[in-house]
Design an enzyme around this catalytic site. Structure first.
Site, PDB file in Angstrom:
ATOM      1  N   ASP A 207       0.849  -1.181   0.000  1.00  4.65           N
ATOM      2  CA  ASP A 207       0.000   0.000   0.000  1.00  4.65           C
ATOM      3  C   ASP A 207       0.897   1.248   0.000  1.00  4.65           C
ATOM      4  O   ASP A 207       1.823   1.346  -0.785  1.00  4.65           O
ATOM      5  CB  ASP A 207      -0.962  -0.048   1.194  1.00  4.65           C
ATOM      6  CG  ASP A 207      -2.096   0.946   1.069  1.00  4.65           C
ATOM      7  OD1 ASP A 207      -3.094   0.649   0.408  1.00  4.65           O
ATOM      8  OD2 ASP A 207      -1.981   2.042   1.630  1.00  4.65           O
ATOM      9  N   TYR A 343      -2.920  11.473   0.913  1.00  8.46           N
ATOM     10  CA  TYR A 343      -3.435  11.399  -0.460  1.00  8.46           C
ATOM     11  C   TYR A 343      -3.350  12.777  -1.120  1.00  8.46           C
ATOM     12  O   TYR A 343      -2.984  12.907  -2.286  1.00  8.46           O
ATOM     13  CB  TYR A 343      -4.886  10.923  -0.452  1.00  8.46           C
ATOM     14  CG  TYR A 343      -5.064   9.454  -0.184  1.00  8.46           C
ATOM     15  CD1 TYR A 343      -5.342   8.565  -1.216  1.00  8.46           C
ATOM     16  CD2 TYR A 343      -4.959   8.947   1.111  1.00  8.46           C
ATOM     17  CE1 TYR A 343      -5.524   7.219  -0.970  1.00  8.46           C
ATOM     18  CE2 TYR A 343      -5.137   7.602   1.361  1.00  8.46           C
ATOM     19  CZ  TYR A 343      -5.414   6.741   0.322  1.00  8.46           C
ATOM     20  OH  TYR A 343      -5.578   5.407   0.564  1.00  8.46           O
ATOM     21  N   HIS A 395      -4.571  -7.729  -0.084  1.00 11.61           N
ATOM     22  CA  HIS A 395      -3.882  -6.452  -0.008  1.00 11.61           C
ATOM     23  C   HIS A 395      -3.152  -6.282   1.323  1.00 11.61           C
ATOM     24  O   HIS A 395      -2.075  -5.709   1.382  1.00 11.61           O
ATOM     25  CB  HIS A 395      -4.907  -5.339  -0.204  1.00 11.61           C
ATOM     26  CG  HIS A 395      -4.330  -3.968  -0.216  1.00 11.61           C
ATOM     27  ND1 HIS A 395      -3.626  -3.461  -1.282  1.00 11.61           N
ATOM     28  CD2 HIS A 395      -4.346  -2.984   0.707  1.00 11.61           C
ATOM     29  CE1 HIS A 395      -3.243  -2.230  -1.019  1.00 11.61           C
ATOM     30  NE2 HIS A 395      -3.672  -1.914   0.193  1.00 11.61           N
TER      31      HIS A 395
END
Length: 418
Positions: A207, A343, A395
């Site tokens: 990630d 982000y 993930h």
């Protein structure tokens, strides 16, 4: 971030990232390595239970599947357990049982777990979590990585393990200004390993951790021998262009390349709303996440359902306690907003192919957001020392399959041991 990207925002590296200086001690930084201990006041836990009790629930979804998001019945079941059966003190004790430290880099406290193997020849390894993960993702690998013999491995495969929390996450400090991009964090991690006295080490990430590790590889700090990622950045430019245009899979792709293309197209067209929100308005969403524990839990649980290798039923991969450890950590540290700002800081598509020349290893898990084909991986990671496709795990690979994940790291880094 469970997925590390501004998935639907096909941007380029931000201006802030391009101008970040190397991580170096600043005036006022306490560069010492200080012990750290977690002790959440009981009043915070009482407040959490009260807020949960006063939840105003939305109407039930109007579909029978997950296409509208986290389902009401599942959330009510999880939250009922959170209020009546879950015990944060067990999670706190789990972390406090590990050696925890903090140091200050570029004005921000970096909290980390540091477990040294009894093997004097252990290879130092820094591992980085993602969103909506935390150090909880990785603690089940501490034993297998630092003491492989106890888990059926070989003594010569032991690691010294460094597990930092990213700035704005967990018990690390929250940046009060802009500029803490993945590029900046990569430089901070190199500084952290230098402070710990390691002259040679390897790095691993999934990630956001993959993004940071890729940045470290591009920067080539002194001592970094190689990297391993379980969410590699491999999408070639011509494929990225077709995805951006919303086109069907181009002709001439192999079966694995076409499957990867379709998975990425599905993410961009149906699964990237969370990333678009955090890339563009992290502060706006932060008011809800900071005020509503159930809202914060649903925001994260939806991604556990999407990204575990579970067919949308995350309890097949992670226990309620494990998910709530992570959810509660975000709540108690009030880091949902500061975590989302990463982000905004990055504003780049982190699946697009990197250009890495140092030794790199990749493990492809079947429940990952996309399964990177070897053909794409070799174009992005030019010195690929290990590539393997395994048959379970998603993930959150280290969290879901800690022993398999640990064995992958042992194999991946064997060529780099001296």
């Amino acid at each position: 971030m469970a997925l590390l990207v501004a998935a639907v925002v096909a941007g380029t590296a931000s201006a802030a990232e391009a101008t970040v200086p190397p991580a170096t001690p600043k005036a006022g930084d306490d560069t010492s390595i200080r012990p750290f201990h977690i002790a959440i006041p009981e009043a915070q836990l009482v407040d959490l239970r009260k807020r949960i009790e006063e939840t105003r629930w939305p109407d039930k979804e109007t579909v029978t599947d997950r296409t509208q998001g986290a389902q009401l019945a599942r959330m009510q079941d999880l939250v009922h357990y959170w209020q009546t059966g879950y015990d944060w003190r067990k999670a706190e004790a789990k972390l406090n049982a590990l050696p925890e430290f903090v140091t200050t880099i570029d004005g921000v406290d970096i909290q980390f777990v540091w477990v040294r193997s009894r093997n004097p020849n252990a290879l130092p390894l820094i591992m980085t979590h993602g969103w909506p993960g935390s150090v909880f993702e990785m603690i089940k690998t501490v034993g297998p990585l630092t003491d492989p013999v106890a888990y059926g491995g070989r003594a010569e495969d032991a690691f010294d393990l460094v597990l930092p929390s990213m700035p704005g996450y967990g018990f690390s400090g929250k940046p009060t200004g802009t500029g803490w991009t993945p590029d900046h964090m990569a430089r901070a991690w190199a500084e952290l390993m230098r402070r710990l006295g390691y002259k040679h080490y390897v790095a691993q990430g999934g990630d956001w951790g993959s993004v940071i590790v890729d940045k470290m590889a591009a920067q080539k700090p002194a001592g970094l021998l190689g990297i391993h990622v379980n969410m590699p950045a491999t999408v070639p430019p011509e494929i990225a262009d077709a995805l951006r245009a919303g086109q069907p899979a181009p002709g001439g792709l192999s079966d694995k390349e076409k499957a990867a293309y379709n998975a990425m197209n599905n993410l961009y067209s149906k699964g990237g709303g969370y990333a678009a929100m955090m890339v563009t308005r992290p502060q706006t969403e932060g008011y809800s996440l900071a005020d509503s524990p159930v809202g914060s839990a649903a925001w994260m649980y939806d991604k556990f359902a999407d990204w575990t290798y579970s067919g949308g039923d995350p309890e097949r991969s992670l226990t309620k306690d494990e998910m709530l450890d992570d959810i509660t950590l975000y709540w108690l540290t009030n880091t949902s907003t500061s975590a989302a700002r990463l982000y905004w800081e990055n504003n780049a598509n982190n699946f697009n192919a990197v250009d890495i020349s140092i030794p790199a290893a990749v493990t492809v898990f079947p429940g990952e957001i996309y399964q990177a084909p070897r053909s794409w991986t070799e174009r992005a990671y030019h010195h690929l020392i290990y590539f393997n496709e395994v048959d379970k795990g998603g993930h959150f690979a280290a969290w879901e399959q800690p022993e398999l994940f640990s064995e992958e790291l042992r194999k991946a880094f064997r060529p780099l041991r001296h």
